[in-house]
Motif scaffolding. Structure first.
Motif, PDB file in Angstrom:
ATOM      1  N   SER A  92      33.906  33.646 -22.281  1.00  0.00           N
ATOM      2  CA  SER A  92      34.177  35.075 -22.453  1.00  0.00           C
ATOM      3  C   SER A  92      33.007  35.765 -23.138  1.00  0.00           C
ATOM      4  O   SER A  92      32.619  36.876 -22.756  1.00  0.00           O
ATOM      5  CB  SER A  92      35.449  35.289 -23.265  1.00  0.00           C
ATOM      6  OG  SER A  92      36.568  34.844 -22.548  1.00  0.00           O
ATOM      7  N   GLU A  93      32.444  35.125 -24.154  1.00  0.00           N
ATOM      8  CA  GLU A  93      31.278  35.693 -24.842  1.00  0.00           C
ATOM      9  C   GLU A  93      30.113  35.857 -23.876  1.00  0.00           C
ATOM     10  O   GLU A  93      29.416  36.881 -23.887  1.00  0.00           O
ATOM     11  CB  GLU A  93      30.876  34.808 -26.024  1.00  0.00           C
ATOM     12  CG  GLU A  93      31.869  34.812 -27.155  1.00  0.00           C
ATOM     13  CD  GLU A  93      31.606  33.726 -28.191  1.00  0.00           C
ATOM     14  OE1 GLU A  93      30.682  32.899 -27.995  1.00  0.00           O
ATOM     15  OE2 GLU A  93      32.341  33.689 -29.193  1.00  0.00           O
ATOM     16  N   LEU A  94      29.899  34.858 -23.048  1.00  0.00           N
ATOM     17  CA  LEU A  94      28.825  34.928 -22.060  1.00  0.00           C
ATOM     18  C   LEU A  94      29.084  36.036 -21.052  1.00  0.00           C
ATOM     19  O   LEU A  94      28.183  36.831 -20.741  1.00  0.00           O
ATOM     20  CB  LEU A  94      28.679  33.583 -21.343  1.00  0.00           C
ATOM     21  CG  LEU A  94      27.639  33.495 -20.233  1.00  0.00           C
ATOM     22  CD1 LEU A  94      26.238  33.809 -20.757  1.00  0.00           C
ATOM     23  CD2 LEU A  94      27.677  32.127 -19.576  1.00  0.00           C
ATOM     24  N   ALA A  95      30.303  36.122 -20.549  1.00  0.00           N
ATOM     25  CA  ALA A  95      30.650  37.170 -19.586  1.00  0.00           C
ATOM     26  C   ALA A  95      30.487  38.553 -20.198  1.00  0.00           C
ATOM     27  O   ALA A  95      29.997  39.480 -19.538  1.00  0.00           O
ATOM     28  CB  ALA A  95      32.076  36.969 -19.089  1.00  0.00           C
ATOM     29  N   LYS A  96      30.871  38.710 -21.473  1.00  0.00           N
ATOM     30  CA  LYS A  96      30.705  40.007 -22.144  1.00  0.00           C
ATOM     31  C   LYS A  96      29.230  40.359 -22.293  1.00  0.00           C
ATOM     32  O   LYS A  96      28.841  41.500 -22.081  1.00  0.00           O
ATOM     33  CB  LYS A  96      31.381  40.000 -23.513  1.00  0.00           C
ATOM     34  CG  LYS A  96      32.872  40.170 -23.444  1.00  0.00           C
ATOM     35  CD  LYS A  96      33.442  40.465 -24.817  1.00  0.00           C
ATOM     36  CE  LYS A  96      34.111  39.239 -25.353  1.00  0.00           C
ATOM     37  NZ  LYS A  96      34.728  39.400 -26.662  1.00  0.00           N
ATOM     38  N   ALA A  97      28.419  39.373 -22.661  1.00  0.00           N
ATOM     39  CA  ALA A  97      26.986  39.627 -22.816  1.00  0.00           C
ATOM     40  C   ALA A  97      26.366  40.059 -21.493  1.00  0.00           C
ATOM     41  O   ALA A  97      25.549  40.993 -21.448  1.00  0.00           O
ATOM     42  CB  ALA A  97      26.287  38.374 -23.358  1.00  0.00           C
ATOM     43  N   ILE A  98      26.762  39.401 -20.419  1.00  0.00           N
ATOM     44  CA  ILE A  98      26.226  39.764 -19.099  1.00  0.00           C
ATOM     45  C   ILE A  98      26.736  41.129 -18.670  1.00  0.00           C
ATOM     46  O   ILE A  98      25.966  41.973 -18.206  1.00  0.00           O
ATOM     47  CB  ILE A  98      26.590  38.683 -18.051  1.00  0.00           C
ATOM     48  CG1 ILE A  98      25.838  37.383 -18.363  1.00  0.00           C
ATOM     49  CG2 ILE A  98      26.278  39.169 -16.639  1.00  0.00           C
ATOM     50  CD1 ILE A  98      26.301  36.185 -17.559  1.00  0.00           C
ATOM     51  N   SER A  99      28.026  41.382 -18.851  1.00  0.00           N
ATOM     52  CA  SER A  99      28.581  42.669 -18.412  1.00  0.00           C
ATOM     53  C   SER A  99      28.026  43.832 -19.228  1.00  0.00           C
ATOM     54  O   SER A  99      27.824  44.926 -18.689  1.00  0.00           O
ATOM     55  CB  SER A  99      30.105  42.657 -18.477  1.00  0.00           C
ATOM     56  OG  SER A  99      30.552  42.606 -19.812  1.00  0.00           O
ATOM     57  N   ASN A 100      27.757  43.607 -20.515  1.00  0.00           N
ATOM     58  CA  ASN A 100      27.212  44.682 -21.350  1.00  0.00           C
ATOM     59  C   ASN A 100      25.801  45.082 -20.936  1.00  0.00           C
ATOM     60  O   ASN A 100      25.379  46.201 -21.216  1.00  0.00           O
ATOM     61  CB  ASN A 100      27.245  44.294 -22.826  1.00  0.00           C
ATOM     62  CG  ASN A 100      28.639  44.357 -23.398  1.00  0.00           C
ATOM     63  OD1 ASN A 100      29.524  45.030 -22.864  1.00  0.00           O
ATOM     64  ND2 ASN A 100      28.863  43.642 -24.492  1.00  0.00           N
ATOM     65  N   VAL A 101      25.084  44.188 -20.284  1.00  0.00           N
ATOM     66  CA  VAL A 101      23.766  44.536 -19.761  1.00  0.00           C
ATOM     67  C   VAL A 101      23.910  45.592 -18.667  1.00  0.00           C
ATOM     68  O   VAL A 101      23.103  46.503 -18.555  1.00  0.00           O
ATOM     69  CB  VAL A 101      23.036  43.282 -19.217  1.00  0.00           C
ATOM     70  CG1 VAL A 101      21.792  43.656 -18.443  1.00  0.00           C
ATOM     71  CG2 VAL A 101      22.706  42.336 -20.360  1.00  0.00           C
ATOM     72  N   VAL A 102      24.986  45.487 -17.904  1.00  0.00           N
ATOM     73  CA  VAL A 102      25.239  46.432 -16.821  1.00  0.00           C
ATOM     74  C   VAL A 102      25.851  47.709 -17.374  1.00  0.00           C
ATOM     75  O   VAL A 102      25.364  48.807 -17.120  1.00  0.00           O
ATOM     76  CB  VAL A 102      26.174  45.804 -15.755  1.00  0.00           C
ATOM     77  CG1 VAL A 102      26.496  46.811 -14.663  1.00  0.00           C
ATOM     78  CG2 VAL A 102      25.550  44.545 -15.177  1.00  0.00           C
ATOM     79  N   ASP A 104      28.673  49.097 -20.863  1.00  0.00           N
ATOM     80  CA  ASP A 104      29.628  48.829 -21.932  1.00  0.00           C
ATOM     81  C   ASP A 104      31.065  49.067 -21.473  1.00  0.00           C
ATOM     82  O   ASP A 104      32.009  48.618 -22.118  1.00  0.00           O
ATOM     83  CB  ASP A 104      29.345  49.725 -23.142  1.00  0.00           C
ATOM     84  CG  ASP A 104      28.061  49.331 -23.852  1.00  0.00           C
ATOM     85  OD1 ASP A 104      27.602  48.190 -23.671  1.00  0.00           O
ATOM     86  OD2 ASP A 104      27.523  50.175 -24.599  1.00  0.00           O
ATOM     87  N   ALA A 105      31.226  49.786 -20.374  1.00  0.00           N
ATOM     88  CA  ALA A 105      32.561  50.128 -19.881  1.00  0.00           C
ATOM     89  C   ALA A 105      33.233  48.978 -19.127  1.00  0.00           C
ATOM     90  O   ALA A 105      34.430  49.033 -18.859  1.00  0.00           O
ATOM     91  CB  ALA A 105      32.483  51.350 -18.968  1.00  0.00           C
ATOM     92  N   ILE A 106      32.495  47.928 -18.797  1.00  0.00           N
ATOM     93  CA  ILE A 106      33.067  46.794 -18.075  1.00  0.00           C
ATOM     94  C   ILE A 106      33.885  45.957 -19.049  1.00  0.00           C
ATOM     95  O   ILE A 106      33.403  45.537 -20.099  1.00  0.00           O
ATOM     96  CB  ILE A 106      31.977  45.936 -17.415  1.00  0.00           C
ATOM     97  CG1 ILE A 106      31.231  46.759 -16.359  1.00  0.00           C
ATOM     98  CG2 ILE A 106      32.584  44.683 -16.792  1.00  0.00           C
ATOM     99  CD1 ILE A 106      30.030  46.058 -15.766  1.00  0.00           C
ATOM    100  N   VAL A 107      35.139  45.728 -18.703  1.00  0.00           N
ATOM    101  CA  VAL A 107      36.045  44.963 -19.556  1.00  0.00           C
ATOM    102  C   VAL A 107      36.103  43.514 -19.057  1.00  0.00           C
ATOM    103  O   VAL A 107      36.266  43.271 -17.869  1.00  0.00           O
ATOM    104  CB  VAL A 107      37.463  45.586 -19.531  1.00  0.00           C
ATOM    105  CG1 VAL A 107      38.429  44.755 -20.353  1.00  0.00           C
ATOM    106  CG2 VAL A 107      37.422  47.022 -20.037  1.00  0.00           C
ATOM    107  N   VAL A 108      35.989  42.590 -19.990  1.00  0.00           N
ATOM    108  CA  VAL A 108      36.091  41.174 -19.666  1.00  0.00           C
ATOM    109  C   VAL A 108      37.448  40.686 -20.170  1.00  0.00           C
ATOM    110  O   VAL A 108      37.764  40.804 -21.352  1.00  0.00           O
ATOM    111  CB  VAL A 108      34.956  40.362 -20.327  1.00  0.00           C
ATOM    112  CG1 VAL A 108      35.158  38.875 -20.110  1.00  0.00           C
ATOM    113  CG2 VAL A 108      33.613  40.813 -19.789  1.00  0.00           C
ATOM    114  N   ASP A 109      38.263  40.155 -19.266  1.00  0.00           N
ATOM    115  CA  ASP A 109      39.566  39.615 -19.628  1.00  0.00           C
ATOM    116  C   ASP A 109      39.348  38.271 -20.308  1.00  0.00           C
ATOM    117  O   ASP A 109      38.912  37.306 -19.684  1.00  0.00           O
ATOM    118  CB  ASP A 109      40.442  39.452 -18.386  1.00  0.00           C
ATOM    119  CG  ASP A 109      41.816  38.886 -18.697  1.00  0.00           C
ATOM    120  OD1 ASP A 109      42.186  38.824 -19.886  1.00  0.00           O
ATOM    121  OD2 ASP A 109      42.518  38.509 -17.751  1.00  0.00           O
ATOM    122  N   GLU A 110      39.663  38.209 -21.589  1.00  0.00           N
ATOM    123  CA  GLU A 110      39.424  36.973 -22.337  1.00  0.00           C
ATOM    124  C   GLU A 110      40.486  35.918 -22.083  1.00  0.00           C
ATOM    125  O   GLU A 110      40.200  34.735 -22.150  1.00  0.00           O
ATOM    126  CB  GLU A 110      39.331  37.288 -23.827  1.00  0.00           C
ATOM    127  CG  GLU A 110      38.118  38.133 -24.145  1.00  0.00           C
ATOM    128  CD  GLU A 110      37.991  38.391 -25.623  1.00  0.00           C
ATOM    129  OE1 GLU A 110      37.944  37.394 -26.374  1.00  0.00           O
ATOM    130  OE2 GLU A 110      37.943  39.553 -26.015  1.00  0.00           O
TER     131      GLU A 110
END
Length: 125
Positions: A92-102, A104-110
């Motif tokens: 989840s941390e990795l997915a959040k880091a990747i999505s935040n590059v694109v 901040d509005a992208i939500v990662v379901d933990e």
């Protein structure tokens, strides 16, 4: 139609490197060790087989329900679930880091069942 160019090949190589690096993390090694312990526990595996063979009767046979509860309460299962949760946290941390590059509005379901409260919440603090 997908046009394959150098950037797509670079992204594919980068994804392979990220995956390989992730697989070297301590939480992944711990999960693998816990999974091996689970798979190597002959007594637990026998109980799981018995439970699976009698799953259709669990409502009518209290001894099968008791067996299920016993299995769920084993330390091997508990440790495996904690290790799974730790790996999920890192994913989840990795997915959040990747999505935040694109964005901040992208939500990662933990989807972390042990994250809130409980023993695991206090385990690493």
């Amino acid at each position: 139609m997908l046009i394959i160019d150098e950037k797509i090949i670079e992204l594919d190589d980068l994804a392979d490197r990220v995956a390989a690096t992730f697989m070297k993390l301590d939480v992944v090694a711990d999960f693998k060790a816990r999974k091996l312990a689970f798979e190597s526990d002959a007594d637990l595996q026998q109980k799981l087989q018995t439970l699976e063979e009698n799953r259709a009767y669990i409502t009518y046979r209290p001894e099968i329900r008791a067996l299920q509860q016993e299995i769920l309460m084993t330390d091997t299962i508990y440790q495996l679930k904690l290790a799974e949760n730790d790996v999920q946290t890192r994913l989840s941390e990795l997915a959040k880091a990747i999505s935040n590059v694109v964005s901040d509005a992208i939500v990662v379901d933990e989807n972390l069942p042990l994250k809130k409260g409980g023993h695991h919440g206090r385990h690493h603090h």
